[in-house]
Structure formats: structure tokens, C-alpha cells
Design a protein around this motif. Structure first.
Motif, PDB file in Angstrom:
ATOM      1  N   ASN A 168      76.850  65.793  45.400  1.00  8.84           N
ATOM      2  CA  ASN A 168      76.518  65.084  46.931  1.00  8.84           C
ATOM      3  C   ASN A 168      77.525  64.777  47.723  1.00  8.84           C
ATOM      4  O   ASN A 168      77.334  64.368  49.051  1.00  8.84           O
ATOM      5  N   LEU A 226      68.704  69.935  41.128  1.00  8.89           N
ATOM      6  CA  LEU A 226      69.577  68.619  41.604  1.00  8.89           C
ATOM      7  C   LEU A 226      69.613  68.815  43.087  1.00  8.89           C
ATOM      8  O   LEU A 226      69.684  68.076  43.997  1.00  8.89           O
ATOM      9  N   CYS A 227      70.498  69.853  43.513  1.00  9.51           N
ATOM     10  CA  CYS A 227      71.051  69.887  44.779  1.00  9.51           C
ATOM     11  C   CYS A 227      69.719  69.951  46.000  1.00  9.51           C
ATOM     12  O   CYS A 227      69.966  69.042  46.838  1.00  9.51           O
ATOM     13  N   SER A 257      75.833  59.128  38.717  1.00  8.25           N
ATOM     14  CA  SER A 257      74.760  60.124  38.837  1.00  8.25           C
ATOM     15  C   SER A 257      73.656  59.717  39.968  1.00  8.25           C
ATOM     16  O   SER A 257      73.149  60.487  40.800  1.00  8.25           O
ATOM     17  N   GLY A 265      74.485  62.451  42.010  1.00  9.51           N
ATOM     18  CA  GLY A 265      73.589  63.531  41.603  1.00  9.51           C
ATOM     19  C   GLY A 265      73.793  63.836  40.173  1.00  9.51           C
ATOM     20  O   GLY A 265      72.557  63.918  39.589  1.00  9.51           O
ATOM     21  N   ARG A 266      74.864  63.964  39.359  1.00 10.30           N
ATOM     22  CA  ARG A 266      74.929  63.811  37.894  1.00 10.30           C
ATOM     23  C   ARG A 266      76.317  63.376  37.775  1.00 10.30           C
ATOM     24  O   ARG A 266      77.156  63.170  38.836  1.00 10.30           O
ATOM     25  N   TYR A 282      68.952  66.680  46.970  1.00  8.04           N
ATOM     26  CA  TYR A 282      69.895  65.807  47.617  1.00  8.04           C
ATOM     27  C   TYR A 282      70.313  66.346  48.979  1.00  8.04           C
ATOM     28  O   TYR A 282      71.336  66.689  49.628  1.00  8.04           O
TER      29      TYR A 282
END
Lengths: 430, 258
Positions: free
Chosen positions: A162, B197-198, A151, A155-156, B201
Motif C-alpha cells: 500500500n 490484494l492490490c 497487514s 495489505g500484508r 487497495y
């Protein structure tokens, strides 16, 4: 002569939907089928017409447990197709991400799914309630450390966001990894305790002379890179899987199976990696393996529970080493210029070698996709294990035979969602 | 002490990732197992599927006749039925076979298609039975899953944000990747839940939580076009993990007609 049929309609504590059917006559197994009825989702077909840059995110949805493996094989295959070289920092962070997935996937299987078999429990919850709560808590904390890597970097935990062809959308900051390093260091002694516990279990005494296949790398325990080798002497580039192996369909499985070009079954996964790469395990993992009596020659599949913990310990130590060596590069991804071509790559998913191959047209669209997951490759060997091991239980109760059969299948951590949906579209074109 | 509520976790056509989210709640898992009776959860527990469930968590879409029958059986034996994830709420990535592609897909992947049995379409659970709550996402957010379990235990409605990912992104104080960097982003039309989230990033949202209510997809498509995205690329962007969600499907079709 006693004839009996053992059927398990839905295997539990595996990922996806499978069943088993065994027919025995006296002490002979006349039929052993590992039946996969997981509904097909047709990934190789739905990838056609999609952009090259979409393959990593789409194929990660094949499996919620090992999405990183799909992302890794996909981006390496695309980079091979376009001649893209990746930066050292990208190479390092990809390996770190893969360590995270190995840890979470291996511990999930070893303790939450497989361990209850050895003590006759139905789940890790029962195991915890029966006096092993410390063990289960240790395992969950190690698993969490693996998921934390995925994560932070990805990212998770499930379907990380990513990863891209050429590198990442964003490289992790050293500060974030420094905090992660502390968590990994705290997880190492817990992983050692869990590993030692698995070595204390009463292990069924069975072994076979397998042909074992995995990536091999001269300097490191293989994840993203290396040549494809086998204990039978194969040694080829990792994009040459199709020259040596092939897929085929059987009526009792929605997942294609695989065999070598001479028709022989083979195994991929932790046992194969240990056999071919034992000397490149981290020091702590090698020591712990030695303490558990495991070396490169072990061929008892019921010991894979400990093998997964050896690889977990390796991945923890390797992740710490990678974080300490990490210097963020100037850019997060190398530039990518798509062109018409073919690219293939194999990487080591937690369950074994995962091969992807793509044909791309001049617009960067996928025209053909082939994905060969580890469980597809292991199916024939799993069935051969059932034929080899069950005769020793010929006079025993149905419950005992069923238990050993289920445990023998769980030895391979079968990922049935992964296995179902794959085949080379060329069968059609031929 | 009253008996613990009985929980069932069920899988339809899927990757197992959403049910895995429960096992990924490493710190809370043993407490959850204490508060609820995990009566059926084939991925983690060897137990028979029998009796009534207070809560059924359903992952995956319906792609076979057996699944189409099975969901009615689960519904009949469950007080509260919750769909978890994009497959269960809208059909998932496998719904790309819908619209007449299924037979072709079967032939493309298997040399002997006759050995397999699948339906023409991958459909959402709510196309078959009444659904009481849904958790979006490919995969779901484990925080939302824990909130749902806590709410059901407390007898209240789960608090899951209905707004757009775009708003979550603003609340997180992130710089807009579409405005500042010209990256295509589905955040304005996508349901919240991931925490944006994206964009965090440096990447545009790809819509894995599906459409938010009253999504203005046409307006977003116009903006994506202005950024240089072709109608074919825009159609693909709406045709991924929620391809069968009506708002996304309609926009993809509209782009295809251009």
C-alpha cells in the motif's frame, strides 16, 4: 600460551547467512571476524534504470523482516528529491505502519531468536516445551498484533503493497483501525509481562563506551523523521549521512561496513535510540524501563533484549494514540511531479538508522542508488565487542566461548540479508 | 505413535521473507511445531543439518557455486521438496542480473569485486533438481503454506488455486481497477494466491505471484499500451520479482524489441 581458534560455520537464529571466526592467544583475542557470506543480490545496481516509483517495492525485497523500513526510507528520499510535502494523515499512518513493523520485528528477535541464549536452549520451541509456553504464547500474540497493523495498513505482513511516493494507495478506514485498537490494547499487558520476564534473566555483565547514533526528534520517539545525532555530539540533517560517515569493504564480508569520517566504529539501533530519545518514550514504556533498571545510560549490549521490549511497548502505546488521533485526509497521496534531482533520507528501522539516497534523471528514472542498512553500520562494533568481551572467558571451554560469541552477535539482531549488497557506486566512478 | 515427519527449512539467495511466513503463523506455530519435527531451520533453531527430511521447504534462488552444490545434497536427503516463493520458483528479483549483467553489477556495487564469488545467473531451484510442489509469491501466502503443511501431513495433494489473480478479484467482488480507473494491472496474467490484494487497495496487480498457466501476456500488453503505457514501462512491469519466469521474460523481451 594457549592458542585456540573458534569457528561457527553458520550462525543460527539470525536473519541471513553469517559466520564467526575468533583467534585467541592466552587471554588476548588476536582476530575477531563476523563473516557475512550471504550471497550478494546487487540491489543498488539493479535499481539503475528503474522508475522512481518502483524503489519502495523493489527495496522492500532486501529484507522480509523489515520491508516497511525500506519502503519508508525510499519514499522519504524520493519526496525529498521532488519537493513533495505529505499530508498530516499520511504522516500519521506511516508512523502507525512503522509501529507495526517495530513490534513484529522486535518480538521475533527478542523472544523467538535471542531469548533461548539466556537459558541455554536452541530455539523458542524448546523454550516453550521447557515450561515457558505462556511466555512464548504471550510473545507470539504481541508479535501478531504488530503484524496485524502492517497487514491492515499495508495489505500484508511481508512486503506490504500500500505504500507509494506521496502517501498510500488507499488510506485505512477509521472503522478498521478501531478494531485494530482493541487488539493492540489486549496486547499491551502481554508485552509488559514479556518485558518484565526479560528483565529477570541472568544477563552477562559487559559494557563498552559506544558512540551511539540515531535519529532525534524534539517531540516524538524517532521513526520517520528527525535529525541525525550521536552521543559524541553529532547533530546534522538526516539527509547528510554521507558528510559524516562512509562505507568500506573488508575481505571477510559480503556486506560493506561503515565508519565515521574519522575512522571510528559506532552503533545504531535500540540502545542508541534509548540513549538519545529516552524522554520521549510513552509513559508506560518509560515506567517499564525504570522497573527493569534501564535508562538512557545503559551500555550493556546483552540488555538489548529488554530494550527491544521497551520499544515494543512504546510502539503499542504509540499505535493506540495514533489510531485515536486519526482523521482520514481528503486524498490518499500528495501529487508527485518527478524531476531530475537527488534525494536522501534516513529513517529508524527496527535495527537502527537506514539511509537511502537516489539520483533521478529527467524521465524519473534512477541513475544511482545508495542504501546503508543498520547491520552494515554495526559490523565493526560487533567485532569490537567480541575482542572486548571474550578475554574474560580465556580459561573456559570452547563451548562457553562460542556461546558468548554467538550471543554477543545476536545482541544486535543482525539482519544479514539487509547488510549484503550495498555500496556507493561512486567508488567505481572515482 | 508414529514418529513426527521431519521438516527442514532451507535458505538460498533471498530476503528470508518466505521462511519468515512460517514464524508469522503466530496462532498455528506451536501446533505446527508439535505436528512436525522442525529438524532444521537455521533462522529459528540452533541445530545441525543432518539426516533425511520428509519435507524440505526451500527458499531463495541459486546464485553461487556453493548453492548449486548444496541443493543437490538437500534433494538427495528429502522425500518431498517444496519451493517457497518467487526466488525459489523463478529466480527472484536478483535474476535481473541474468543476461550478461552480472559482472557489471558486481563492479558497480563492490570496490574489490575479486573478494566475492557469484554465478552469472540467479536460477530457480527447478533448474537444478526435481521439485515436488511449489508455492508462488513474493512473499508466499501464509494460508497457502499452512494448507501445504496440512496436506502433506494428511498425505493428500495441496489445494492451491491455479487460476489468475483476475478471477480472485472477481470472486472478491472488487471493482476492476483497470476498466474503471484505467490503472495498469497484471491481474489477468498473474497466478492466484494473494487474494487479489492490490486491487483491494486501489492499485493494479504487479505480478508478484508470477505467471499463471497459459498467460496471454501479449494481449495484456496491448491493453496496457492502449492505456498509455510505453513499451519500456510494460517491459519493466514484467521484469520484477518473477523476471526470469519464461512467460514474463519473453513478454519483456518482446516489448524491448518494439
Amino acid at each position: 600460551m594457549t592458542e585456540r581458534r573458534i569457528e561457527v560455520g553458520l550462525l543460527t537464529r539470525v536473519e541471513g547467512e553469517g559466520a564467526v571466526r575468533i583467534d585467541m592467544r592466552g587471554d588476548k583475542v588476536t582476530r575477531a571476524e563476523f563473516r557475512i557470506f550471504e550471497p550478494p543480490r546487487f540491489f543498488e545496481a539493479l535499481l539503475r534504470g528503474r522508475g522512481y516509483e518502483e524503489a519502495a517495492d523493489i527495496t522492500s525485497r532486501i529484507c522480509g523482516i523489515c520491508p516497511v523500513a525500506y519502503q519508508m526510507s525510499a519514499v522519504h528520499a524520493m519526496e525529498a528529491a521532488f519537493g513533495v510535502g505529505i499530508d498530516p494523515s499520511v504522516r500519521l499512518v506511516r508512523r502507525l505502519l512503522y509501529c507495526g513493523e517495530w513490534i513484529e520485528s522486535h518480538v521475533l528477535h527478542a523472544i523467538l531468536l535471542h531469548a533461548p541464549d539466556y537459558l541455554g536452549y536452541g530455539s523458542a520451541f524448546e523454550l516453550a516445551a521447557a515450561g515457558h509456553e505462556g511466555l512464548v504464547r504471550d510473545a507470539l500474540e504481541v508479535k501478531e498484533a504488530g503484524n496485524r497493523i502492517v497487514s491492515v495498513v499495508g495489505g500484508r505482513e511481508i512486503h506490504p503493497i500500500n505504500v507509494r511516493v506521496g502517501g498510500f494507495w488507499k488510506l485505512p478506514e477509521r472503522r478498521a483501525l478501531a478494531a485494530l485498537r482493541e487488539e493492540l490494547l489486549a496486547a499491551i499487558p502481554k508485552a509488559v509481562r514479556v518485558l518484565d520476564w526479560t528483565a529477570s534473566l541472568d544477563i552477562p555483565d559487559h559494557a563498552r563506551d559506544y558512540t551511539l547514533v540515531s535519529l532525534w526528534h524534539p517531540d516524538e520517539y524517532p521513526m520517520n523523521e528527525g535529525r541525525l545525532r550521536s552521543t559524541a555530539g553529532l547533530d546534522c540533517a538526516n539527509d547528510a549521512w554521507r558528510d559524516h560517515f562512509e562505507e568500506f569493504q573488508v575481505p571477510h564480508s559480503n556486506a560493506l561496513q561503515a565508519r565515521d569520517r574519522e575512522g571510528g566504529e559506532y552503533l545504531v539501533g535500540p540502545m542508541a535510540r534509548l540513549a538519545l530519545n529516552f524522554g520521549r518514550l510513552s509513559e508506560g514504556a518509560r515506567e517499564a524501563a525504570g522497573r527493569a533498571g534501564l535508562g538512557p545510560d545503559c551500555r550493556n549490549p546483552f540488555r538489548t533484549i529488554t530494550m527491544r521490549m521497551v520499544e515494543t511497548l512504546h510502539a503499542l502505546e504509540e499505535a493506540v494514540r495514533l489510531i485515536e488521533a486519526y482523521q482520514p485526509g481528503e486524498r490518499s497521496a500528495a501529487p508527485v511531479e518527478p524531476r531530475a534531482g537527488v534525494g536522501a533520507a534516513a529513517t529508524e528501522a527496527p535495527r537502527g538508522t537506514l539511509f537511502h539516497r537516489y539520483e533521478i534523471d529527467g524521465d524519473g528514472l534512477i541513475t544511482h542508488a545508495q542504501i546503508v542498512p543498520p547491520t552494515s553500520q554495526n559490523q565493526p562494533a560487533i567485532e569490537a565487542d567480541l575482542r572486548a568481551f571474550l578475554p574474560s572467558l580465556a580459561g573456559r571451554s570452547e563451548a562457553e566461548i562460542t556461546h558468548l560469541a554467538e550471543q554477543a552477535i545476536r545482541n544486535y539482531d543482525p539482519c544479514i540479508s539487509c547488510a549484503t549488497h550495498f555500496l556507493d557506486l561512486r567508488f567505481l566512478d572515482a | 505413535m508414529p514418529p513426527r515427519p521431519r521438516l527442514g527449512v532451507f535458505k538460498f539467495s533471498s530476503c528470508d521473507g518466505c521462511q519468515l511466513s512460517l514464524l508469522d503463523c503466530e496462532r498455528e506455530l506451536l501446533d505446527v511445531a508439535g505436528a512436525l519435527e522442525i529438524a532444521y531451520f537455521a533462522e529459528a533453531v540452533s541445530a545441525e543439518d543432518t539426516g533425511h527430511y520428509d519435507v524440505a521447504l526451500v527458499e531463495g534462488s541459486v546464485t553461487t557455486e556453493a548453492e548449486a552444490l548444496h541443493i543437490h545434497d538437500i534433494r538427495a536427503r528429502s522425500t518431498t521438496l517444496v519451493t517457497i516463493g518467487a526466488c525459489a520458483t523463478s529466480g527472484g528479483i536478483q535474476a535481473l542480473k541474468n543476461g550478461g549483467n552480472a559482472a557489471g553489477f558486481l563492479k558497480m556495487v563492490y570496490p574489490t569485486p575479486a573478494w566475492l564469488h557469484t554465478l552469472e545467473s540467479a536460477t530457480a531451484i527447478s533448474d537444478h533438481v526435481k521439485v515436488d510442489h511449489e508455492l508462488r509469491g513474493c512473499p508466499i501466502s501464509k494460508h497457502q503454506l499452512l494448507e501445504l503443511i496440512a496436506a502433506l501431513l494428511a498425505g493428500r495433494r495441496p489445494q492451491t488455486e491455479p487460476h489468475a489473480t483476475c478471477l480472485e478479484c472477481k470472486l472478491a467482488g472488487q471493482v476492476c481497477v483497470m476498466v474503471a480507473e484505467g490503472k495498469p494491472c497484471l491481474g489477468p496474467v498473474t497466478h492466484a494466491g494473494c487474494g487479489a490484494l492490490c486491487p483491494g487497495y486501489a492499485r493494479g496487480c504487479y505480478g508478484c505471484f508470477g505467471p499463471k498457466e497459459t498467460a496471454n501476456t501479449a494481449s495484456l500488453s496491448a491493453q496496457l499500451g492502449a492505456l498509455g503505457e510505453s513499451p519500456a514501462r510494460i517491459a519493466r512491469a514484467f521484469s520484477t520479482f518473477n523476471t526470469n519466469a519464461p512467460e514474463f521474460r519473453a513478454e519483456a523481451e518482446a516489448q524491448g524489441d518494439d
